[in-house]
Design a protein around this motif. Structure first.
Motif, PDB file in Angstrom:
ATOM      1  N   GLY A  15      71.376   7.821 103.475  1.00  0.00           N
ATOM      2  CA  GLY A  15      70.887   9.146 103.125  1.00  0.00           C
ATOM      3  C   GLY A  15      69.835   9.142 102.037  1.00  0.00           C
ATOM      4  N   GLY A  16      69.666   8.005 101.387  1.00  0.00           N
ATOM      5  CA  GLY A  16      68.708   7.888 100.300  1.00  0.00           C
ATOM      6  C   GLY A  16      67.292   7.625 100.780  1.00  0.00           C
ATOM      7  N   SER A  17      66.402   7.395  99.815  1.00  0.00           N
ATOM      8  CA  SER A  17      64.983   7.206 100.123  1.00  0.00           C
ATOM      9  C   SER A  17      64.437   5.994  99.390  1.00  0.00           C
ATOM     10  N   LEU A  18      63.430   5.394  99.984  1.00  0.00           N
ATOM     11  CA  LEU A  18      62.645   4.332  99.359  1.00  0.00           C
ATOM     12  C   LEU A  18      61.195   4.513  99.770  1.00  0.00           C
ATOM     13  N   ARG A  19      60.299   4.012  98.923  1.00  0.00           N
ATOM     14  CA  ARG A  19      58.883   4.027  99.252  1.00  0.00           C
ATOM     15  C   ARG A  19      58.341   2.616  99.128  1.00  0.00           C
ATOM     16  N   LEU A  20      57.835   2.093 100.234  1.00  0.00           N
ATOM     17  CA  LEU A  20      57.235   0.772 100.247  1.00  0.00           C
ATOM     18  C   LEU A  20      55.721   0.887 100.061  1.00  0.00           C
ATOM     19  N   SER A  21      55.159  -0.094  99.368  1.00  0.00           N
ATOM     20  CA  SER A  21      53.712  -0.173  99.188  1.00  0.00           C
ATOM     21  C   SER A  21      53.237  -1.557  99.592  1.00  0.00           C
ATOM     22  N   CYS A  22      52.005  -1.619 100.081  1.00  0.00           N
ATOM     23  CA  CYS A  22      51.398  -2.892 100.442  1.00  0.00           C
ATOM     24  C   CYS A  22      49.923  -2.819 100.069  1.00  0.00           C
ATOM     25  N   ALA A  23      49.530  -3.675  99.133  1.00  0.00           N
ATOM     26  CA  ALA A  23      48.149  -3.695  98.668  1.00  0.00           C
ATOM     27  C   ALA A  23      47.441  -4.941  99.159  1.00  0.00           C
ATOM     28  N   ALA A  24      46.271  -4.749  99.737  1.00  0.00           N
ATOM     29  CA  ALA A  24      45.459  -5.860 100.231  1.00  0.00           C
ATOM     30  C   ALA A  24      44.373  -6.197  99.216  1.00  0.00           C
ATOM     31  N   SER A  25      44.140  -7.480  99.028  1.00  0.00           N
ATOM     32  CA  SER A  25      43.082  -7.919  98.115  1.00  0.00           C
ATOM     33  C   SER A  25      42.388  -9.147  98.693  1.00  0.00           C
ATOM     34  N   GLY A  26      41.142  -9.371  98.228  1.00  0.00           N
ATOM     35  CA  GLY A  26      40.378 -10.513  98.709  1.00  0.00           C
ATOM     36  C   GLY A  26      38.971 -10.091  99.073  1.00  0.00           C
ATOM     37  N   ILE A  28      37.361  -8.494 101.204  1.00  0.00           N
ATOM     38  CA  ILE A  28      37.539  -7.515 102.276  1.00  0.00           C
ATOM     39  C   ILE A  28      36.269  -6.723 102.505  1.00  0.00           C
ATOM     40  N   PHE A  29      35.825  -6.704 103.757  1.00  0.00           N
ATOM     41  CA  PHE A  29      34.689  -5.862 104.145  1.00  0.00           C
ATOM     42  C   PHE A  29      35.188  -4.501 104.601  1.00  0.00           C
ATOM     43  N   SER A  30      36.221  -4.521 105.452  1.00  0.00           N
ATOM     44  CA  SER A  30      36.827  -3.265 105.896  1.00  0.00           C
ATOM     45  C   SER A  30      38.245  -3.543 106.390  1.00  0.00           C
ATOM     46  N   ILE A  31      39.077  -2.510 106.352  1.00  0.00           N
ATOM     47  CA  ILE A  31      40.439  -2.607 106.883  1.00  0.00           C
ATOM     48  C   ILE A  31      40.569  -1.635 108.039  1.00  0.00           C
ATOM     49  N   ASN A  32      40.978  -2.111 109.168  1.00  0.00           N
ATOM     50  CA  ASN A  32      41.126  -1.284 110.355  1.00  0.00           C
ATOM     51  C   ASN A  32      42.556  -0.731 110.379  1.00  0.00           C
ATOM     52  N   ALA A  33      43.329  -1.033 111.379  1.00  0.00           N
ATOM     53  CA  ALA A  33      44.695  -0.524 111.417  1.00  0.00           C
ATOM     54  C   ALA A  33      45.578  -1.241 110.397  1.00  0.00           C
ATOM     55  N   MET A  34      46.554  -0.528 109.895  1.00  0.00           N
ATOM     56  CA  MET A  34      47.587  -1.099 109.018  1.00  0.00           C
ATOM     57  C   MET A  34      48.938  -0.646 109.546  1.00  0.00           C
ATOM     58  N   GLY A  35      49.956  -1.444 109.290  1.00  0.00           N
ATOM     59  CA  GLY A  35      51.263  -1.070 109.816  1.00  0.00           C
ATOM     60  C   GLY A  35      52.399  -1.735 109.090  1.00  0.00           C
ATOM     61  N   ALA A  50      52.476   2.628 112.299  1.00  0.00           N
ATOM     62  CA  ALA A  50      51.116   2.126 112.165  1.00  0.00           C
ATOM     63  C   ALA A  50      50.180   3.287 111.900  1.00  0.00           C
ATOM     64  N   ILE A  51      49.058   2.964 111.254  1.00  0.00           N
ATOM     65  CA  ILE A  51      48.057   3.987 110.941  1.00  0.00           C
ATOM     66  C   ILE A  51      46.679   3.367 111.124  1.00  0.00           C
ATOM     67  N   THR A  52      45.806   4.080 111.819  1.00  0.00           N
ATOM     68  CA  THR A  52      44.455   3.574 112.052  1.00  0.00           C
ATOM     69  C   THR A  52      43.554   3.917 110.865  1.00  0.00           C
ATOM     70  N   SER A  53      42.341   3.381 110.906  1.00  0.00           N
ATOM     71  CA  SER A  53      41.381   3.716 109.857  1.00  0.00           C
ATOM     72  C   SER A  53      41.027   5.193 109.908  1.00  0.00           C
ATOM     73  N   GLY A  54      41.198   5.793 111.078  1.00  0.00           N
ATOM     74  CA  GLY A  54      40.969   7.229 111.216  1.00  0.00           C
ATOM     75  C   GLY A  54      42.215   8.053 110.975  1.00  0.00           C
ATOM     76  N   ASN A  73      42.567   4.346 101.180  1.00  0.00           N
ATOM     77  CA  ASN A  73      41.496   3.389 101.485  1.00  0.00           C
ATOM     78  C   ASN A  73      40.798   2.890 100.218  1.00  0.00           C
ATOM     79  N   ALA A  74      40.730   3.721  99.195  1.00  0.00           N
ATOM     80  CA  ALA A  74      40.082   3.306  97.948  1.00  0.00           C
ATOM     81  C   ALA A  74      40.855   2.179  97.268  1.00  0.00           C
ATOM     82  N   LYS A  75      42.159   2.134  97.515  1.00  0.00           N
ATOM     83  CA  LYS A  75      43.007   1.105  96.902  1.00  0.00           C
ATOM     84  C   LYS A  75      43.408   0.018  97.899  1.00  0.00           C
ATOM     85  N   ASN A  76      42.922   0.094  99.129  1.00  0.00           N
ATOM     86  CA  ASN A  76      43.308  -0.870 100.171  1.00  0.00           C
ATOM     87  C   ASN A  76      44.826  -0.989 100.276  1.00  0.00           C
ATOM     88  N   THR A  77      45.490   0.146 100.249  1.00  0.00           N
ATOM     89  CA  THR A  77      46.953   0.174 100.189  1.00  0.00           C
ATOM     90  C   THR A  77      47.527   1.058 101.286  1.00  0.00           C
TER      91      THR A  77
END
Length: 123
Positions: A15-26, A28-35, A50-54, A73-77
């Motif tokens: 019944g509880g909640s959690l929030r996961l984060s994932c930050a990309a670094s390197g 990077i020219f662009s990030i398309n889909a993330m999931g 999953a979430i697309t760049s759009g 997108n500004a944080k690549n996260t």
């Protein structure tokens, strides 16, 4: 040349909640889909959301209405807000990103995985 660093996993009661984060670094020219994927012991890895760049989103039936994927997108996260957690959500959660790198003037597109973060939901 790319790192995906996940955070936010842990132990929570049903019944509880959690929030996961994932930050990309390197380089990077662009990030398309993330999931987000998950893998429970003895099970195959499965797509959670999953979430697309759009910012179109897609969810596994088992999490629809409870989980929300979003990205900055500004944080690549990418984020996964998980509400109304159930014991069957217990798994290692992995971030995945379709990333185009730019190195020495050339681009290369590939998929990358994070190291995984454990989510445990107690009943």
């Amino acid at each position: 040349q790319v790192q995906l660093v996940e955070s936010g996993g842990g132990l929570v009661q049903a019944g509880g909640s959690l929030r996961l984060s994932c930050a990309a670094s390197g380089s990077i020219f662009s990030i398309n889909a993330m999931g987000w994927y998950r893998q429970a012991p003895g099970e195959q890895r499965e797509l959670v959301a999953a979430i697309t760049s759009g910012v179109r989103t897609n969810y596994a039936d088992s999490v629809k209405g409870r989980f929300t994927i979003s990205r900055d997108n500004a944080k690549n996260t990418v984020y996964l807000q998980m509400n109304s957690l159930k014991p069957e959500d217990t798994a290692v959660y992995y971030c995945n990103a379709d990333i185009t790198l730019r190195v020495l003037g050339r681009t290369n597109r590939d998929g990358y995985w994070g190291q995984g973060t454990q989510v445990t939901v107690s009943s």
